[in-house]
Design an enzyme around this catalytic site. Structure first.
Site, PDB file in Angstrom:
ATOM      1  N   GLY A   1      41.819-121.159  29.419  1.00  0.00           N
ATOM      2  CA  GLY A   1      42.357-122.272  28.642  1.00  0.00           C
ATOM      3  C   GLY A   1      43.859-122.097  28.447  1.00  0.00           C
TER       4      GLY A   1
ATOM      5  CG  ASP B   1      38.115-111.537  24.813  1.00  0.00           C
ATOM      6  OD1 ASP B   1      36.867-111.584  24.830  1.00  0.00           O
ATOM      7  OD2 ASP B   1      38.817-111.435  25.837  1.00  0.00           O
TER       8      ASP B   1
ATOM      9  CB  SER C   1      25.523-123.837  33.364  1.00  0.00           C
ATOM     10  OG  SER C   1      25.661-124.216  34.730  1.00  0.00           O
TER      11      SER C   1
ATOM     12  CE1 TYR D   1      29.397-120.293  34.405  1.00  0.00           C
ATOM     13  CE2 TYR D   1      27.975-121.637  35.801  1.00  0.00           C
ATOM     14  CZ  TYR D   1      28.812-121.516  34.703  1.00  0.00           C
ATOM     15  OH  TYR D   1      29.043-122.601  33.912  1.00  0.00           O
TER      16      TYR D   1
ATOM     17  NE  ARG E   1      30.998-122.430  45.691  1.00  0.00           N
ATOM     18  CZ  ARG E   1      31.374-123.100  44.623  1.00  0.00           C
ATOM     19  NH1 ARG E   1      32.638-123.462  44.497  1.00  0.00           N
ATOM     20  NH2 ARG E   1      30.514-123.434  43.691  1.00  0.00           N
TER      21      ARG E   1
END
Ligand code: UD2
Length: 312
Positions: A38, A56, A120, A144, A271
């Site tokens: 960001g 963090d 996600s 991920y 990918r």
């Protein structure tokens, strides 16, 4: 006054959520962001109304006092990107799993009413059936995807074991203004915008017939806000997509037409870790959260292109 926390609030999606909250009249919005992906610039117009904590989420002790006593925590801080999690898995593991645990724990111990967690669509992996419904068994196919799924499991368990209200929203390929095209790991539509305006050739991995439920960032911000107030949703998971899907070839064609240019893409090998097709079943989010996406793909692309043209 109720304190609202947005982790990752200086990011592309987080900053859109911060603006949406301020428009709604929330007046104590605080951001936790380490500015890794960001940047402060994303909050420029609202800087005087938002408190930015440059922290963090891996640092549990530092974030706990900020989260203490908040009404809602929107947990969006993460290292996104499937390929990044394959090339460099440790930071994304630490932030997406350990950091997420720290946020839930601080929220549970700090008396937070509800945490809305940015999950996600990658959790689904390559399912045979479309659209993808929340009841399908997850099939993560990249670090991920695993990390984001672990966050969902923690969301559910912090509800069942510690009584924290949590709602996990599975984001589906979010795009829009402020998405940073500056990294090879950037979202494909930000890269398409950059190539289109620079008149350079994009690379499409695979045949370009893979499809995504591209979701405009303001629609995602809106469903986040709804998830914070909906009743009888604690401990649950919802798709936060649009319920449509478009191939990369189609999107690149639309963008070329919008710009009146002809730039054939280069096709590279597929990918690693990529999902072939992605499309949300939005029925549960509509029924339980009142989710109502406003932006068609054409409108979203037009707004996004205008932003890159005038700002980036
Ligand atoms: C995944 C998740 C998404 C979100 C995101 C965060 C799925 C279906 N979606 O997005 O919900 O969590 O991760 O990072 O898992 N591509 C090209 N050329 C490029 C860049 C990308 O062809 O220069 C392709 C890429 O191979 C993929 C598609 O574009 O087929 C979308 O890639 P992406 O990185 O924008 O997002 P994706 O689908 O990994």
């Amino acid at each position: 006054m109720k304190k609202i926390i947005v982790t990752g609030g200086a990011g592309f999606i987080g900053s859109a959520l911060v603006r949406a909250l301020l428009v709604r009249g929330e007046d104590e919005v605080e951001v936790i962001d380490n500015l890794l992906t960001g940047c402060e610039h994303n909050l420029k117009e609202v800087a005087s109304r938002v408190r930015l904590h440059k922290l963090d989420i891996r640092d549990a002790q530092a974030i706990a006092p900020v989260i203490l006593g908040a009404d809602v925590v929107y947990h969006l801080a993460a290292i996104p990107s499937v390929p990044r999690s394959i090339a460099d898995p440790i930071p994304s593991h630490e932030i997406n799993i350990d950091g997420t645990f720290n946020v839930f724990r601080a929220a549970a111990q700090g008396g937070v009413r509800r945490v809305v967690y940015a999950a996600s669509s990658s959790a689904y992996g390559d399912t045979e059936v479309l659209p993808k419904t929340e009841s399908m068994a997850p099939r993560p196919q990249s670090p991920y995807a695993v990390q984001k799924l672990v966050g969902e499991y923690y969301a559910s368990v912090f509800h069942s074991c510690f009584g924290l209200e949590t709602v996990a929203l599975r984001f589906f390929n979010v795009y829009g203004p402020r998405q940073d095209p500056g990294s090879p790991y950037s979202g494909v539509l930000s890269l398409f915008m950059k190539h289109l305006l620079n008149r350079t050739t994009p690379t499409i991995f695979g045949d370009g017939e893979q499809s995504r439920d591209f979701t405009y960032v303001e629609d995602v911000a809106a469903v986040c806000v709804k998830a914070a107030v909906a009743t009888d949703v604690a401990g649950k998971i919802y798709n936060a997509g649009n319920g449509g899907r478009f191939t990369l070839n189609f999107i690149w064609d639309v963008l070329q037409k919008m710009e009146g240019v002809h730039i054939p893409p280069v096709y590279g090998p597929p990918r690693e870790g990529d999902v072939r097709h992605s499309m949300a079943d939005t029925a549960s989010a509509i029924a339980d959260l009142g989710h109502a996406p406003q932006f068609s793909i054409e409108e979203g692309l037009r707004r996004t292109l205008d932003w890159y043209r005038t700002t980036a």
